[in-house]
Design a protein around this motif. Structure first.
Motif, PDB file in Angstrom:
ATOM      1  N   ASN A   1      -5.404 -49.265  12.933  1.00  0.00           N
ATOM      2  CA  ASN A   1      -6.407 -49.775  11.997  1.00  0.00           C
ATOM      3  C   ASN A   1      -6.764 -48.744  10.949  1.00  0.00           C
ATOM      4  O   ASN A   1      -6.798 -49.020   9.757  1.00  0.00           O
ATOM      5  N   LEU A   2      -7.047 -47.530  11.440  1.00  0.00           N
ATOM      6  CA  LEU A   2      -7.463 -46.437  10.556  1.00  0.00           C
ATOM      7  C   LEU A   2      -6.340 -46.118   9.570  1.00  0.00           C
ATOM      8  O   LEU A   2      -6.578 -45.948   8.376  1.00  0.00           O
ATOM      9  N   ARG A   3      -5.114 -46.064  10.082  1.00  0.00           N
ATOM     10  CA  ARG A   3      -3.978 -45.717   9.227  1.00  0.00           C
ATOM     11  C   ARG A   3      -3.830 -46.738   8.093  1.00  0.00           C
ATOM     12  O   ARG A   3      -3.699 -46.377   6.927  1.00  0.00           O
ATOM     13  N   GLU A   4      -3.929 -48.003   8.462  1.00  0.00           N
ATOM     14  CA  GLU A   4      -3.805 -49.047   7.431  1.00  0.00           C
ATOM     15  C   GLU A   4      -4.901 -48.939   6.386  1.00  0.00           C
ATOM     16  O   GLU A   4      -4.664 -49.044   5.192  1.00  0.00           O
ATOM     17  N   ARG A   5      -6.141 -48.719   6.883  1.00  0.00           N
ATOM     18  CA  ARG A   5      -7.280 -48.663   5.963  1.00  0.00           C
ATOM     19  C   ARG A   5      -7.173 -47.463   5.020  1.00  0.00           C
ATOM     20  O   ARG A   5      -7.457 -47.558   3.841  1.00  0.00           O
ATOM     21  N   ILE A   6      -6.762 -46.297   5.553  1.00  0.00           N
ATOM     22  CA  ILE A   6      -6.685 -45.103   4.698  1.00  0.00           C
ATOM     23  C   ILE A   6      -5.576 -45.266   3.669  1.00  0.00           C
ATOM     24  O   ILE A   6      -5.761 -44.961   2.491  1.00  0.00           O
TER      25      ILE A   6
ATOM     26  N   ARG B   1      -8.426 -26.080   4.870  1.00  0.00           N
ATOM     27  CA  ARG B   1      -9.821 -25.649   4.998  1.00  0.00           C
ATOM     28  C   ARG B   1     -10.751 -26.653   4.325  1.00  0.00           C
ATOM     29  O   ARG B   1     -11.951 -26.520   4.369  1.00  0.00           O
ATOM     30  N   ASP B   2     -10.152 -27.654   3.661  1.00  0.00           N
ATOM     31  CA  ASP B   2     -10.979 -28.666   2.998  1.00  0.00           C
ATOM     32  C   ASP B   2     -11.597 -29.584   4.036  1.00  0.00           C
ATOM     33  O   ASP B   2     -11.068 -29.750   5.120  1.00  0.00           O
ATOM     34  N   PHE B   3     -12.670 -30.242   3.616  1.00  0.00           N
ATOM     35  CA  PHE B   3     -13.363 -31.094   4.568  1.00  0.00           C
ATOM     36  C   PHE B   3     -12.995 -32.567   4.393  1.00  0.00           C
ATOM     37  O   PHE B   3     -13.311 -33.396   5.220  1.00  0.00           O
ATOM     38  N   LEU B   4     -12.328 -32.903   3.292  1.00  0.00           N
ATOM     39  CA  LEU B   4     -11.942 -34.292   3.026  1.00  0.00           C
ATOM     40  C   LEU B   4     -13.149 -35.228   3.012  1.00  0.00           C
ATOM     41  O   LEU B   4     -13.078 -36.361   3.449  1.00  0.00           O
ATOM     42  N   ARG B   5     -14.286 -34.743   2.532  1.00  0.00           N
ATOM     43  CA  ARG B   5     -15.519 -35.538   2.500  1.00  0.00           C
ATOM     44  C   ARG B   5     -15.370 -36.816   1.675  1.00  0.00           C
ATOM     45  O   ARG B   5     -15.798 -37.891   2.059  1.00  0.00           O
ATOM     46  N   ASP B   6     -14.747 -36.649   0.491  1.00  0.00           N
ATOM     47  CA  ASP B   6     -14.693 -37.768  -0.460  1.00  0.00           C
ATOM     48  C   ASP B   6     -13.987 -38.975   0.139  1.00  0.00           C
ATOM     49  O   ASP B   6     -14.303 -40.099  -0.176  1.00  0.00           O
TER      50      ASP B   6
ATOM     51  N   LEU C   1     -14.211 -45.149   2.359  1.00  0.00           N
ATOM     52  CA  LEU C   1     -14.013 -46.162   3.408  1.00  0.00           C
ATOM     53  C   LEU C   1     -15.256 -47.036   3.479  1.00  0.00           C
ATOM     54  O   LEU C   1     -16.373 -46.547   3.600  1.00  0.00           O
ATOM     55  N   ALA C   2     -15.026 -48.344   3.422  1.00  0.00           N
ATOM     56  CA  ALA C   2     -16.139 -49.265   3.185  1.00  0.00           C
ATOM     57  C   ALA C   2     -17.138 -49.356   4.329  1.00  0.00           C
ATOM     58  O   ALA C   2     -18.334 -49.356   4.110  1.00  0.00           O
ATOM     59  N   ASP C   3     -16.668 -49.438   5.576  1.00  0.00           N
ATOM     60  CA  ASP C   3     -17.651 -49.720   6.632  1.00  0.00           C
ATOM     61  C   ASP C   3     -17.843 -48.531   7.562  1.00  0.00           C
ATOM     62  O   ASP C   3     -16.986 -47.655   7.675  1.00  0.00           O
ATOM     63  N   SER C   4     -18.978 -48.534   8.243  1.00  0.00           N
ATOM     64  CA  SER C   4     -19.358 -47.351   9.025  1.00  0.00           C
ATOM     65  C   SER C   4     -18.429 -47.140  10.213  1.00  0.00           C
ATOM     66  O   SER C   4     -18.191 -46.010  10.609  1.00  0.00           O
ATOM     67  N   LEU C   5     -17.862 -48.217  10.770  1.00  0.00           N
ATOM     68  CA  LEU C   5     -16.966 -48.041  11.918  1.00  0.00           C
ATOM     69  C   LEU C   5     -15.715 -47.271  11.496  1.00  0.00           C
ATOM     70  O   LEU C   5     -15.297 -46.316  12.157  1.00  0.00           O
ATOM     71  N   THR C   6     -15.139 -47.646  10.347  1.00  0.00           N
ATOM     72  CA  THR C   6     -13.933 -46.946   9.877  1.00  0.00           C
ATOM     73  C   THR C   6     -14.267 -45.500   9.529  1.00  0.00           C
ATOM     74  O   THR C   6     -13.484 -44.601   9.796  1.00  0.00           O
ATOM     75  N   ARG C   7     -15.469 -45.281   8.953  1.00  0.00           N
ATOM     76  CA  ARG C   7     -15.867 -43.896   8.629  1.00  0.00           C
ATOM     77  C   ARG C   7     -15.982 -43.075   9.911  1.00  0.00           C
ATOM     78  O   ARG C   7     -15.568 -41.926   9.969  1.00  0.00           O
ATOM     79  N   HIS C   8     -16.543 -43.720  10.956  1.00  0.00           N
ATOM     80  CA  HIS C   8     -16.683 -43.027  12.241  1.00  0.00           C
ATOM     81  C   HIS C   8     -15.300 -42.688  12.806  1.00  0.00           C
ATOM     82  O   HIS C   8     -15.069 -41.573  13.282  1.00  0.00           O
ATOM     83  N   LEU C   9     -14.359 -43.640  12.720  1.00  0.00           N
ATOM     84  CA  LEU C   9     -12.999 -43.388  13.228  1.00  0.00           C
ATOM     85  C   LEU C   9     -12.314 -42.279  12.437  1.00  0.00           C
ATOM     86  O   LEU C   9     -11.610 -41.442  12.994  1.00  0.00           O
TER      87      LEU C   9
END
Length: 465
Positions: A252-257, A383-388, A393-401
């Motif tokens: 799921n995560l791979r597809e969304r990213i 060393r980057d955090f990849l914050r952006d 990512l639209a929903d909180s579940l995907t952000r959590h994953l």
């Protein structure tokens, strides 16, 4: 200028003004100085009176400076008077004035007036985080927790990020209070920390512990501990959540990213679609990799070393286990220079696959794509955090994953005695977690370290007996 120690008469102020280098800005400079020196209110008032008499009017910026002094000293009645004066003279105030008024009133017995002002601000602009937090703390101090939480949810709905300070205040002021609804709200704050991968600092952690232990009839007990490498808590023997994603979560995560982050955002502002296509072909023909390295980022790890040496150390260190490495490089690394030696680059290319992108390209998309296409086992080094990307990512579940995947797959390099020490990815997930009758909260020793992805080793274990 040094402000006078006692109120002055009109002629004394005039004398001071004339002896001043730039008389036209005398009042402004004097008020700045009074705020800095925290001068007595009656001294500042005597200057205000003098200005009103001599000019027939007091400029907005001087009123603001006087108001700042009143707020600094908690002079409630003066703050209320200033509000009346300013509202009469200026129909609409700007955010600086509202910030001062709300801050000053929320710390006083007139705190409800700060709420009225907050409503006033809402009609003309989005209130600032400070406006909300001043009112939240005032309501909490007066044990009006429902009101405080109402403001908190309103603030979150407006995408204002609360400070740890205000989150801590909720726990401080709820200590010893009864109520299932209140408890649910405070658990909600802990879940907010979980979802946003926030690690409380020591004083905030203590407030959480004391609140749990003060719940009437709750029988909660907290202990500070270090989790074993196996992920087991030595206090309650509970096994922490696995840092691994399930097959379904990973896919799921791979597809969304790939859909939302790599193809859906501004990857191609700095990278041409042709270049990214060539990269995809390159990756597909060589899959899978074990570790993907952000070459440019890693090459700057030790400032005093040649860039290619930094990268060489990392590649050597990571190639030891016969791992398949992909290094994301830039075209300029191929040109022999003081930082990039051709011989060293050749030697590295025997140990790892290299893809050299254009010098202006965005590495993150390449890094995420290669790592996610390689499968669940693949880790990445930057060393980057990849914050952006989390924000895309639209929903909180995907952000959590995404965060969970990042915690389990990102390898950080700490420099220690000029040797690479790897901080390995943990087998357990370093994030606030609960089973209902236990809570495990990772915390940091200090307030706000620079990198919030540096995973803490210290935990608060809370269990209900």
């Amino acid at each position: 200028v040094q402000p006078p120690e006692k109120p002055l008469q009109a002629e004394e102020w005039n004398r001071l003004r004339e002896s001043f280098r730039s008389p036209e800005i005398f009042e402004e400079v004097m008020f700045n100085s009074m705020v800095r020196c925290n001068s007595p209110i009656d001294v500042a008032k005597s200057l205000l009176t003098h200005v009103a008499k001599s000019k027939g009017d007091i400029a907005y910026n001087l009123l603001i400076k006087y108001l700042a002094l009143c707020v600094q000293q908690g002079q409630t009645s003066e703050i209320c008077d200033m509000y009346d004066i300013m509202k009469t003279r200026f129909r609409i105030l700007e955010s600086g004035a509202y910030n001062l008024l709300i801050r000053g009133l929320s710390n006083s017995d007139q705190w409800r007036m700060a709420l009225t002002l907050l409503e006033e601000v809402k009609k003309i602009m989005i209130p600032s985080r400070t406006n909300y937090e001043s009112c939240i703390k005032a309501a909490s101090r007066h044990q009006e927790m429902n009101l405080a939480f109402e403001l908190y949810h309103e603030m979150l709905a407006k995408d204002l990020v609360p400070t740890l300070d205000v989150l801590q205040a909720f726990f401080d002021f709820s200590r010893g209070m009864k109520g299932a609804e209140l408890q649910k709200e405070l658990f909600g704050i802990l879940l907010y920390l979980r979802e946003n991968q926030i690690y409380p600092h020591k004083t905030f952690m203590r407030s959480i512990k004391l609140w749990f232990e003060s719940i009437p009839g709750g029988n909660w007990r907290g202990h500070l501990t270090n989790i074993k490498d196996s992920g087991q808590c030595p206090v309650c023997n509970h096994q922490l959540e696995d840092s691994d994603l399930t097959e379904e979560e990973y896919n799921n995560l791979r597809e969304r990213i790939i859909r939302d982050v790599i193809h859906g955002t501004d990857t191609f502002r700095k990278t041409s679609p042709q270049e990214f296509e060539a990269f995809q072909m390159f990756v597909e023909n060589r899959l899978p990799f074990d570790i993907v390295i952000d070459g440019l980022n890693v090459s700057h790890i030790k400032p005093r070393k040649m860039h290619c040496e930094n990268l060489f150390d990392a590649v050597n260190c990571l190639a030891k286990e016969n791992a398949r490495l992909l290094v994301l490089g830039r075209k300029h690394m191929l040109i022999n220079s003081s930082n990039w030696k051709r011989g060293i680059m050749k030697e590295m290319q025997n140990k790892a696959d290299f893809f050299f992108a254009e010098n202006i390209s965005e590495d993150d998309a390449f890094l995420l794509y290669a790592t996610l296409r390689s499968g669940k086992h693949c880790k990445f080094v930057t060393r980057d955090f990849l914050r952006d990307h989390k924000a895309c990512l639209a929903d909180s579940l995907t952000r959590h994953l995404f965060r969970k995947w990042q915690r389990g797959h990102q390898i950080y390099k700490k420099m220690f005695l000029s040797v690479f020490i790897q901080q390995p990815a943990f087998c357990y997930d370093c994030v606030v977690q609960t089973t209902g009758d236990t809570w495990h909260i990772p915390y940091k020793d200090t307030f706000e370290e620079k990198y919030s992805y540096r995973v803490p080793r210290k935990w608060l274990c809370i269990q209900q007996k």
